[in-house]
Enzyme design. Structure first.
Site, PDB file in Angstrom:
ATOM      1  N   HIS A 132      56.719  31.431  33.299  1.00  0.00           N
ATOM      2  CA  HIS A 132      56.914  32.727  33.987  1.00  0.00           C
ATOM      3  C   HIS A 132      55.936  33.792  33.477  1.00  0.00           C
ATOM      4  CE1 HIS A 132      60.885  31.061  35.214  1.00  0.00           C
ATOM      5  NE2 HIS A 132      60.881  30.600  33.969  1.00  0.00           N
TER       6      HIS A 132
ATOM      7  N   SER B 138      28.383  44.913  37.015  1.00  0.00           N
ATOM      8  CA  SER B 138      28.729  45.728  38.168  1.00  0.00           C
ATOM      9  C   SER B 138      27.530  46.591  38.519  1.00  0.00           C
ATOM     10  CB  SER B 138      29.922  46.612  37.812  1.00  0.00           C
ATOM     11  OG  SER B 138      29.949  47.758  38.641  1.00  0.00           O
TER      12      SER B 138
ATOM     13  N   LYS C 106      30.873  46.660  32.714  1.00  0.00           N
ATOM     14  CA  LYS C 106      31.603  45.499  33.233  1.00  0.00           C
ATOM     15  C   LYS C 106      30.936  44.168  32.921  1.00  0.00           C
ATOM     16  CE  LYS C 106      34.882  45.567  35.582  1.00  0.00           C
ATOM     17  NZ  LYS C 106      35.392  45.599  36.803  1.00  0.00           N
TER      18      LYS C 106
ATOM     19  N   GLU D   4      36.289  33.314  39.481  1.00  0.00           N
ATOM     20  CA  GLU D   4      36.890  33.849  40.709  1.00  0.00           C
ATOM     21  C   GLU D   4      36.407  33.060  41.927  1.00  0.00           C
ATOM     22  OE1 GLU D   4      37.294  38.549  40.118  1.00  0.00           O
ATOM     23  OE2 GLU D   4      35.390  37.743  39.455  1.00  0.00           O
TER      24      GLU D   4
END
Ligand code: ARG
Length: 461
Positions: A156, A277, A283, A290
């Site tokens: 969880h 970025s 970043k 992803e």
């Protein structure tokens, strides 16, 4: 050129030609199509349709077309053939002349397309399996780099129990090992010769199908000609295997996107697999992971696409089935690219073991160890669970970590506690009690790592 036309008074409309043509994607099957056609020429010789000289001429012409197709970037330029099978016959005619008119004797494109896809898919399964094995090897190397690191395992997405870092990585090893097997099973199902099935009723020529199967390296021959024209479940098997593997890759990606975030801070992904970025200079984004996660949706979509295409088609062949190829090609490409990417990410990882260890130590992942120790010393587990639960509640109220407790304090809290139970306040101690095969204790993990190396060796043979 068309492979049909006698019963038509006019040709197809330009709109229909554009709509139905498949050359722009099935050209990918050209190598398989030619290899299959060369074997078919040999089969035609054996039934007396081609002389030895004609067969030799055809096989040689095919060979030239094959090498031209692989070398010549302009090979397909301007071709307006309906599909790759038609293009190959046209090229054969241009090279070998009238003898080419015999090549389709007793052969249908319905079986030919099944043959081509099977030949192609066998190689894609091998490619994907090789990449899966390389990824598994990289996971074992990463386990070896941090053999005694400890992380909280989650359920969880809440800290559950402490596990060894190699134990966590071995979980993925098992998943990819099963993917490797599933891809082998998909290969086995594809590796059956459909040739000899004709359009749907079986060839009218007495081919020795077993001999053609041997010629093309197939394990067996298909048992029913209608099944061949109607079926694409071997492609679905591959798409399912690819989908499951993509799900595994996607979950690994998700884990590591989290673990490499500032919030977790457990690991650093290499510069080579991350992006910056255009606006925010600080970043370092996990785009490689992803994209793996993103591509998994695409591969699952391919499986669904073919499932839905096949559902409800009357037996046998229907042109709908031409829609099998694009999802199949794309799934194979995305799977292989993702396996390769994942391996590169794994190689790039730096783990900061103190971070997950701190997460283990400041949480109550040892609660189960305490409850089980109480149960081993005779307290019924239900009561043991209650005692450990109350200890956690009390600690949370008082802002105490496990290491803030002493043996005496534990015994004062509940008389069931014995002095040796205090050892379990250290999460590394509790792991030692998990010594059954498959558990996270140091011994079963060392055994599992050694076994995984041996299994990987046998996969690479
Ligand atoms: N391009 C077709 C396909 O991919 C080849 C088979 C054509 N057969 C036919 N009866 N039109 O399925």
């Amino acid at each position: 050129m068309k492979l049909w036309g006698g019963r038509f008074e006019t040709g197809p409309s330009a709109v229909f030609e554009r709509f139905s043509g498949s050359l722009h994607f099935d050209r990918r099957l050209i190598d398989a199509d030619i290899r299959g056609s060369q074997a078919f020429a040999r089969a035609l010789e054996s039934v007396g349709i081609l002389t030895a000289a004609e067969r030799a001429q055809i096989v040689e012409a095919f060979e030239q077309i094959r090498s031209e197709a692989s070398r010549e970037p302009a090979f397909f330029e301007g071709a307006s053939d309906e599909d790759v099978h038609t293009l190959v016959i046209r090229k054969l005619k241009e090279r070998a002349g009238p003898v080419a008119d015999k090549i389709h004797t007793g052969r249908s494109r319905n079986e030919q397309v099944s043959l081509d896809v099977r030949l192609w898919l066998r190689e894609e399964c091998d490619r994907a399996r090789g990449l899966a094995a390389a990824l598994m090897g990289a996971l074992l190397d990463l386990a070896d780099r941090y053999p005694s690191a400890v992380i909280p395992g989650y359920t969880h997405l809440r800290r559950a129990q402490a596990v060894l870092w190699p134990h966590y990585l071995l979980a993925y090893f098992e998943m990819f090992a099963r993917d490797w097997e599933r891809l082998g099973e998909a290969r086995r199902r594809a590796n059956v010769l459909p040739l000899g099935s004709g359009a749907l009723a079986g060839s009218g020529f007495p081919f020795d199908r077993e001999a053609i199967a041997r010629d093309l390296g197939f394990e067996a021959i298909t048992a029913n000609s209608m099944d061949v024209s109607a079926d694409r479940d071997f492609a679905l098997d591959f798409l399912y295997a690819a989908s499951v593997s993509m799900i595994h890759l996607s979950r690994l990606a998700e884990d590591w996107i989290l673990y490499s975030s500032e919030e977790f801070g457990w690991m650093e992904l290499g510069d080579g697999v991350t992006s910056g970025s255009s606006l925010m200079p600080q970043k370092k984004n996990p785009d490689s992971l992803e994209l793996i996660r993103g591509k998994s949706g695409r591969v699952l979509g391919s499986l669904h696409s073919l499932l839905v295409t096949m559902k409800g088609l009357p037996l046998t062949y229907n042109r709908d089935m031409q829609e099998d190829k694009e999802p199949l090609f794309d799934a194979a490409d995305q799977l292989c690219a993702s396996l390769e990417m994942a391996r590169t990410v794994v190689d790039s990882v730096t783990l900061h073991p103190s971070k997950p260890l701190a997460a283990v130590e400041e949480s109550w992942v040892i609660a189960t160890d305490l409850a089980e120790a109480l149960a081993r010393s005779g307290t019924p587990f239900h009561q043991a669970h209650q005692i450990a639960g109350r200890l956690v509640l009390e600690s949370i109220r008082a802002g105490k970590k496990p290491s803030d407790w002493t043996s005496g304090a534990l015994q004062a809290f509940a008389p069931e506690f014995r002095s040796e139970h205090a050892l379990l306040l250290n999460p590394l101690e509790g792991m030692k009690s998990r010594s059954v095969p498959g558990a996270t204790g140091p011994e079963p993990v060392a055994n599992a790592l050694a076994a995984a190396r041996r299994r990987l060796q046998s996969m690479l043979q």
